[in-house]
Write an enzyme that holds these catalytic residues in place. Sequence first.
Site: not given
Ligand code: NAD
Length: 499
Positions: A149, A173, A176-177, A226, A281
């Site tokens: 997000f 993809k 969704e937020r 994450s 991140c």
């Molecule tokens: P998230 O893991 O909740 O979601 C990321 C994506 O995965 C979304 O598109 C979501 O729909 C999908 N998703 C969520 N849960 C899932 C599941 N159980 N199975 C399959 N798909 C699923 O992350 P977020 O809250 O949207 O973003 C924040 C996180 O992203 C933080 O941990 C941040 O550190 C990380 N992040 C990392 C980087 C990097 O470069 N390492 C960059 C930006 C954000």
Amino acid sequence: MSDIGHFIGNQRVAGTSGRSQPVFNPATGQSDRQVVLASTADVDHAVEVAKAASREWGQMPPLRRARILDRFKTLLQDRTTQLAEAISAEHGKTQDDAVGEITRGLEVVEFAIAAPTLLKGEVSENVGTGVDSHALRQPLGVVAGITPFNFPAMVPMWMFPVALACGNCFILKPSERTPSAALLLADWLAEAGLPAGVFTVIQGDREAVERLLAHPDVKAISFVGSTPVARHIYTTGTANGKRVQALGGAKNHAIIMPDADLDMAADALMGAAYGSAGERCMAISVAVPVGEDTANRLIEKMVPKIEALKIGPSTDRGSDMGPLVTKQHLEKVRGLVDKGAAEGATVVVDGRSFTAPQGYEDGYFIGGTLLDNVTPDMTVWKEEIFGPVLSVVRAGDYREAAAVVAKHEYGNGVAIFTRDGNAARSFANEVEVGMVGINVPIPVPMAFHSFGGWKASLFGDHHMHGMEGVRFYTRLKTITTRWPTGVPTAAEFVMPTLG
Ligand code: NAD
């Protein structure tokens, strides 16, 4: 309530799942739109459309693909404000911050426009008598990106400009937020001349992701989010024979040495810890000052700055930071600060008592928070908070500070503030972290370098964009050629040795 749908075959479409969820404005806590959530059948349809487009797109001369990206770049530059407003309305970040992320994404488009150069192969003449070899890079076919997000434009642009330039069809993809930015990018790619099916947006949740991970025609997955989800994406995607790069969470430390320019360090930490409400991140979430005097002086400089942070809606151009993304996330961040206090941290500045501006009482606001005397056995040190909370872990000497960094499971970014070139050089050489800043708090590599962490911050072999991106989105093929010369040949039964 209006719907936010998919983008398939160069058209916005509603999909067939009948499932959806509300999208909120984090500054007001209100929702007047919902995002559709794809079914397995929606994903299958999207992949079919992408696959149908992939042969022609992959065969198109790279220069022509680059020209389409060049037109897209111009459209994006002209419409940055529109995209920034769409991002801020769903994410909550300030508009200047949204413009910043678009600019960083644009830089990857600029990099990808060099596709003909990036895809140049290698030739060896006379690898044997009358035999030549050349190696070239070919596209994978249909590839997918699953994004978080917090950067609705920049993170997709870490991926798709390079994937498209290399001749792949890309399915995005988004989170969704924050689903709307992806659709604007898709509209403008189509307007720039991208053929139908080459870029697709599938809105959805876990169901869509699981189908992308299982679909035999999706050849590679780029993921950012994450760590628990990144680990799952890597394990499942690779088990299904796909190429996967999965970037996960972070806990980025900044070591502040006694000889550092403390004014510079304090200003740098303000932006790195509280910019974008800490939802980056590459945010610095732990400061590790070396020596009691350094810690006390740093905190003394930072406290008035934290208390003076201007926190408000993105529409207020004076805001330094906005709200958190959702009510659930606000509750999580508040809960972690509670836990920090209960586990013995000193709450020096308490953002939990922040009062939202008039008219925004239902927004997901929290003030900047500073926790002192944090230790590595506390939850606030172990877990990624992803909010405007800076933890201070005091270290007696440099070795103790470096050990704190080394102990953490994440290895995304790190910074050191010092005037000692030798100390900085040794630190950069030894630290097990993918991106290192020396007196630079958020060392996000430029588009022509590559972005990625180490340890539990990245699963896979390739970082994103730069030449790592080109390698990820292409397969190497090596061709060895001999032409008949008229000289008689004989069958050889030993291992061929051309030389
Ligand atoms: P998230 O893991 O909740 O979601 C990321 C994506 O995965 C979304 O598109 C979501 O729909 C999908 N998703 C969520 N849960 C899932 C599941 N159980 N199975 C399959 N798909 C699923 O992350 P977020 O809250 O949207 O973003 C924040 C996180 O992203 C933080 O941990 C941040 O550190 C990380 N992040 C990392 C980087 C990097 O470069 N390492 C960059 C930006 C954000």
